[in-house]
Structures are given as structure tokens and as C-alpha cells.
Design a protein around this motif. Structure first.
Motif, mmCIF file in Angstrom:
data_model
loop_
_atom_site.group_PDB
_atom_site.id
_atom_site.type_symbol
_atom_site.label_atom_id
_atom_site.label_comp_id
_atom_site.label_asym_id
_atom_site.label_seq_id
_atom_site.Cartn_x
_atom_site.Cartn_y
_atom_site.Cartn_z
ATOM 1 N N LEU A 88 -20.666 14.658 -11.737
ATOM 2 C CA LEU A 88 -19.335 14.777 -11.142
ATOM 3 C C LEU A 88 -18.440 15.457 -12.174
ATOM 4 O O LEU A 88 -18.578 15.173 -13.364
ATOM 5 N N PRO A 89 -17.568 16.374 -11.752
ATOM 6 C CA PRO A 89 -16.667 16.993 -12.733
ATOM 7 C C PRO A 89 -15.928 15.932 -13.541
ATOM 8 O O PRO A 89 -15.387 14.988 -12.957
ATOM 9 N N PRO A 90 -15.932 16.046 -14.876
ATOM 10 C CA PRO A 90 -15.329 14.998 -15.720
ATOM 11 C C PRO A 90 -13.892 14.645 -15.347
ATOM 12 O O PRO A 90 -13.504 13.477 -15.393
ATOM 13 N N ASP A 91 -13.095 15.656 -14.956
ATOM 14 C CA ASP A 91 -11.699 15.377 -14.636
ATOM 15 C C ASP A 91 -11.526 14.651 -13.306
ATOM 16 O O ASP A 91 -10.453 14.123 -13.013
ATOM 17 N N LYS A 92 -12.606 14.621 -12.494
ATOM 18 C CA LYS A 92 -12.527 13.932 -11.200
ATOM 19 C C LYS A 92 -12.900 12.456 -11.307
ATOM 20 O O LYS A 92 -12.615 11.680 -10.399
ATOM 21 N N VAL A 93 -13.547 12.069 -12.397
ATOM 22 C CA VAL A 93 -14.014 10.686 -12.536
ATOM 23 C C VAL A 93 -12.842 9.713 -12.550
ATOM 24 O O VAL A 93 -12.768 8.777 -11.750
ATOM 25 N N LEU A 94 -11.891 9.945 -13.462
ATOM 26 C CA LEU A 94 -10.764 9.022 -13.586
ATOM 27 C C LEU A 94 -9.839 9.095 -12.372
ATOM 28 O O LEU A 94 -9.337 8.062 -11.916
ATOM 29 N N SER A 95 -9.626 10.306 -11.831
ATOM 30 C CA SER A 95 -8.732 10.426 -10.679
ATOM 31 C C SER A 95 -9.312 9.739 -9.450
ATOM 32 O O SER A 95 -8.601 9.041 -8.721
ATOM 33 N N THR A 96 -10.618 9.891 -9.239
ATOM 34 C CA THR A 96 -11.258 9.289 -8.063
ATOM 35 C C THR A 96 -11.328 7.777 -8.188
ATOM 36 O O THR A 96 -10.847 7.035 -7.316
ATOM 37 N N PHE A 97 -11.924 7.313 -9.277
ATOM 38 C CA PHE A 97 -12.084 5.867 -9.450
ATOM 39 C C PHE A 97 -10.742 5.180 -9.729
ATOM 40 O O PHE A 97 -10.549 4.022 -9.361
ATOM 41 N N GLY A 98 -9.830 5.899 -10.369
ATOM 42 C CA GLY A 98 -8.505 5.333 -10.620
ATOM 43 C C GLY A 98 -7.753 5.063 -9.328
ATOM 44 O O GLY A 98 -7.071 4.035 -9.193
ATOM 45 N N ALA A 99 -7.892 5.967 -8.354
ATOM 46 C CA ALA A 99 -7.238 5.771 -7.056
ATOM 47 C C ALA A 99 -7.801 4.545 -6.347
ATOM 48 O O ALA A 99 -7.058 3.750 -5.749
ATOM 49 N N VAL A 100 -9.125 4.389 -6.427
ATOM 50 C CA VAL A 100 -9.754 3.225 -5.793
ATOM 51 C C VAL A 100 -9.312 1.934 -6.482
ATOM 52 O O VAL A 100 -9.041 0.924 -5.829
ATOM 53 N N MET A 101 -9.217 1.969 -7.817
ATOM 54 C CA MET A 101 -8.777 0.782 -8.546
ATOM 55 C C MET A 101 -7.323 0.432 -8.241
ATOM 56 O O MET A 101 -6.947 -0.740 -8.239
ATOM 57 N N ALA A 102 -6.510 1.457 -7.963
ATOM 58 C CA ALA A 102 -5.115 1.188 -7.577
ATOM 59 C C ALA A 102 -5.087 0.420 -6.253
ATOM 60 O O ALA A 102 -4.295 -0.517 -6.080
ATOM 61 N N LEU A 103 -5.973 0.806 -5.331
ATOM 62 C CA LEU A 103 -6.083 0.083 -4.057
ATOM 63 C C LEU A 103 -6.568 -1.343 -4.284
ATOM 64 O O LEU A 103 -6.034 -2.302 -3.697
ATOM 65 N N VAL A 104 -7.574 -1.495 -5.153
ATOM 66 C CA VAL A 104 -8.119 -2.827 -5.451
ATOM 67 C C VAL A 104 -7.051 -3.724 -6.066
ATOM 68 O O VAL A 104 -6.905 -4.896 -5.696
ATOM 69 N N GLU A 105 -6.278 -3.168 -7.000
ATOM 70 C CA GLU A 105 -5.229 -3.957 -7.653
ATOM 71 C C GLU A 105 -4.151 -4.377 -6.650
ATOM 72 O O GLU A 105 -3.629 -5.495 -6.711
ATOM 73 N N THR A 106 -3.820 -3.494 -5.716
ATOM 74 C CA THR A 106 -2.822 -3.827 -4.694
ATOM 75 C C THR A 106 -3.319 -4.960 -3.812
ATOM 76 O O THR A 106 -2.595 -5.933 -3.548
ATOM 77 N N LEU A 107 -4.562 -4.844 -3.353
ATOM 78 C CA LEU A 107 -5.135 -5.896 -2.511
ATOM 79 C C LEU A 107 -5.254 -7.212 -3.274
ATOM 80 O O LEU A 107 -4.988 -8.291 -2.731
ATOM 81 N N ASN A 108 -5.657 -7.124 -4.543
ATOM 82 C CA ASN A 108 -5.769 -8.328 -5.384
ATOM 83 C C ASN A 108 -4.424 -9.028 -5.533
ATOM 84 O O ASN A 108 -4.317 -10.249 -5.375
ATOM 85 N N SER A 109 -3.396 -8.248 -5.860
ATOM 86 C CA SER A 109 -2.070 -8.827 -6.084
ATOM 87 C C SER A 109 -1.542 -9.504 -4.821
ATOM 88 O O SER A 109 -1.032 -10.633 -4.870
ATOM 89 N N LEU A 110 -1.675 -8.814 -3.688
ATOM 90 C CA LEU A 110 -1.204 -9.390 -2.427
ATOM 91 C C LEU A 110 -2.031 -10.606 -2.041
ATOM 92 O O LEU A 110 -1.500 -11.647 -1.651
ATOM 93 N N GLY A 111 -3.353 -10.465 -2.153
ATOM 94 C CA GLY A 111 -4.246 -11.551 -1.744
ATOM 95 C C GLY A 111 -4.061 -12.814 -2.551
ATOM 96 O O GLY A 111 -3.935 -13.912 -1.998
ATOM 97 N N VAL A 112 -4.014 -12.678 -3.867
ATOM 98 C CA VAL A 112 -3.884 -13.857 -4.734
ATOM 99 C C VAL A 112 -2.511 -14.496 -4.589
ATOM 100 O O VAL A 112 -2.391 -15.728 -4.564
ATOM 101 N N SER A 113 -1.461 -13.684 -4.477
ATOM 102 C CA SER A 113 -0.112 -14.246 -4.333
ATOM 103 C C SER A 113 0.027 -15.044 -3.037
ATOM 104 O O SER A 113 0.769 -16.033 -2.986
ATOM 105 N N LEU A 114 -0.707 -14.635 -1.997
ATOM 106 C CA LEU A 114 -0.658 -15.372 -0.728
ATOM 107 C C LEU A 114 -1.557 -16.609 -0.750
ATOM 108 O O LEU A 114 -1.156 -17.684 -0.309
ATOM 109 N N SER A 115 -2.767 -16.453 -1.269
ATOM 110 C CA SER A 115 -3.720 -17.571 -1.234
ATOM 111 C C SER A 115 -3.416 -18.644 -2.271
ATOM 112 O O SER A 115 -3.736 -19.820 -2.079
ATOM 113 N N ALA A 116 -2.782 -18.273 -3.387
ATOM 114 C CA ALA A 116 -2.493 -19.249 -4.449
ATOM 115 C C ALA A 116 -1.225 -20.057 -4.182
ATOM 116 O O ALA A 116 -0.971 -21.048 -4.863
#
Length: 260
Positions: free
Chosen positions: A61-89
Motif C-alpha cells: 500500500l502506498p506509505p502515505d495512504k497507510v496512516l490516512s486510511t487507518f487513521g480515519a477508521v480509528m477516528a470512527l472507532v474512537e467516536t463509537l467508543n466514546s459514545l458507547g462507554v459514556s452511555l453504558s457506564a
């Protein structure tokens, strides 16, 4: 009697304030516990992109696409985590709200596991290409091995959290029967200490001992020549973007405000 009633009322108010403060701190602690592993995972994606920059001709995979691609997915994961934990806790919320939070956290964990598998596949393809071409210096082998161990620890932690949220996680502090029906993983602290605290501590120590900065060049434009194994430096491309555009690109992991 009036004085006693006043004291009891004051005691009830104090208990309510303490309980509210405890619930607030519990929510905040839960959010911080859940967002740290994805951040460690994001650091691993950055390290992999730097390894790909060092030996770019074997990168799947082009080196410059690794962080942009996976970083975008991690931003989604962090958003879901923050919302999910704040509601369930939040134990004062309704069962429906807590279950919604648990489902959001479950979705974040599933996405995280899928991304980990894709990450390992990319790293393995790159690894095999380097071995086949007999281009496998210490600057590549050590960070790659550390990456494998780090991602394995994060994967074990994700599976632990996935099993936890597949069980009953709705907390009702005023119902003892409900508390006893909770998932054993949630009721017994040793699961957390072993599969969350210890694993993430080992992960952090791992990168401090085998820091990639000890092996990879600081300048990402430096790469290995294909045949001679000599380090070369690529041409420096001038960045004509404004300061705000560069900042926006960094904050969005290169997805927005890209170079022309």
C-alpha cells in the motif's frame, strides 16, 4: 424532631451529590480506559507507514495512504467508543440507553478487530517480500517484530472486551439480583487487571524499550536502494499549502487538505 428531619434531608442531599460525582467520574474513567488502546493501535499504523517509506518498493500500500486510511477508521472507532462507554457506564441512565451504549462499543470493537487483521495481512505481505528479496535489515526486522507483538496484545484485549459486551452489562445499582446476573468478566476485577491493564502496560513498555526511532531514520524521505542496500534521500517536495491547510491535513490524517 424538626432538627432530625433537617439532618436526614441534608444527609440525603450529600449522598445524592456524592453518588452523582461518582457516576460522572466513572463515565470519564471508562471513556479514557477504552480510548487508549485504539491510540496505541494508531501509533502502530504510523510505525508501519514509516517502515513502508524505508523500503517503499515492497510496500503493498502506498506509505502515505497507510496512516490516512487507518487513521480515519480509528477516528470512527474512537467516536463509537466514546459514545458507547459514556452511555453504558452511566448507571443512572435507563436500561435501553445502557444497551445502546454497549452496542456502540461492540461495533467499535468489531471494527477494530477487522482493521487489526487487515493490518497484519499488509505487514505479512511486506515481510515476505523483504525476506524473498533478501532485504531485511535490523531497521526493518526489529520494528516489524515489535509491531506483531504489539498488535497481538491489542487483539487479545479486543477479544476480551468483545466477550464482555456480548454478555449482560446493564448495571442497576439498586437491584442486587440484576448485579448478580452481570457478566462475570464485568463482576470480577482480575479480568480487567490481566486482559486490559497488564496487556496495555506491556504494550507501552514494549515500544519504550524497542522504540522505532532507534532503528528507522528520522527523515521519512530516506529509503533503502533496491540493489545496493545503501540509504538514499528522496527529493524534498515544497509544500505550498497555508499553515491552516497543513494543520487540517495533519488533524485529518491526510484525508483532507492534501497536496496538489
Amino acid at each position: 424532631m424538626a432538627m432530625l428531619s433537617l439532618q436526614l434531608l441534608q444527609a440525603d442531599r450529600t449522598a445524592l451529590v456524592v453518588c452523582s460525582a461518582f457516576c460522572s467520574w466513572l463515565c470519564v474513567a471508562g471513556v479514557f480506559i477504552f480510548i487508549c488502546p485504539p491510540l496505541l493501535e494508531l501509533a502502530n499504523y504510523h510505525v508501519l507507514s514509516r517502515i513502508f517509506y524505508y523500503v517503499p518498493y515492497f510496500s503493498p500500500l502506498p506509505p502515505d495512504k497507510v496512516l490516512s486510511t487507518f487513521g480515519a477508521v480509528m477516528a470512527l472507532v474512537e467516536t463509537l467508543n466514546s459514545l458507547g462507554v459514556s452511555l453504558s457506564a452511566n448507571t443512572s441512565s435507563s436500561l435501553t440507553t445502557q444497551k445502546t451504549g454497549s452496542r456502540l462499543t461492540l461495533a467499535a470493537l468489531v471494527i477494530q478487530l477487522i482493521v487489526i487483521v487487515i493490518f497484519v495481512l499488509l505487514a505479512t505481505i511486506f515481510h515476505q517480500r523483504c525476506i524473498k528479496a533478501n532485504i531485511y535489515p535490523k531497521a526493518v526486522s526489529t520494528p516489524l517484530l515489535t509491531l506483531y507483538i504489539s498488535m497481538s496484545l491489542i487483539m487479545i484485549r479486543c477479544i476480551y472486551r468483545l466477550v464482555e459486551h456480548l454478555g449482560n452489562t446493564a448495571v442497576r445499582l439498586d437491584d442486587s439480583e440484576s448485579l448478580m446476573s452481570l457478566s462475570p468478566i464485568l463482576r470480577y476485577e482480575w479480568f480487567f487487571y490481566v486482559f486490559e491493564g497488564t496487556l496495555m502496560l506491556i504494550n507501552s513498555v514494549l515500544w519504550n524499550v524497542w522504540n522505532p526511532g532507534r532503528y528507522l531514520p528520522r527523515n521519512y524521505r530516506i529509503y533503502l536502494a533496491h540493489d545496493t542496500m545503501i540509504e538514499l534521500e528522496g527529493e524534498d517536495q515544497l509544500d505550498h499549502r497555508s499553515l491552516l491547510a497543513r494543520a487540517g491535513s495533519a488533524l485529518t490524517f491526510g484525508i483532507l487538505f492534501r497536496k496538489n
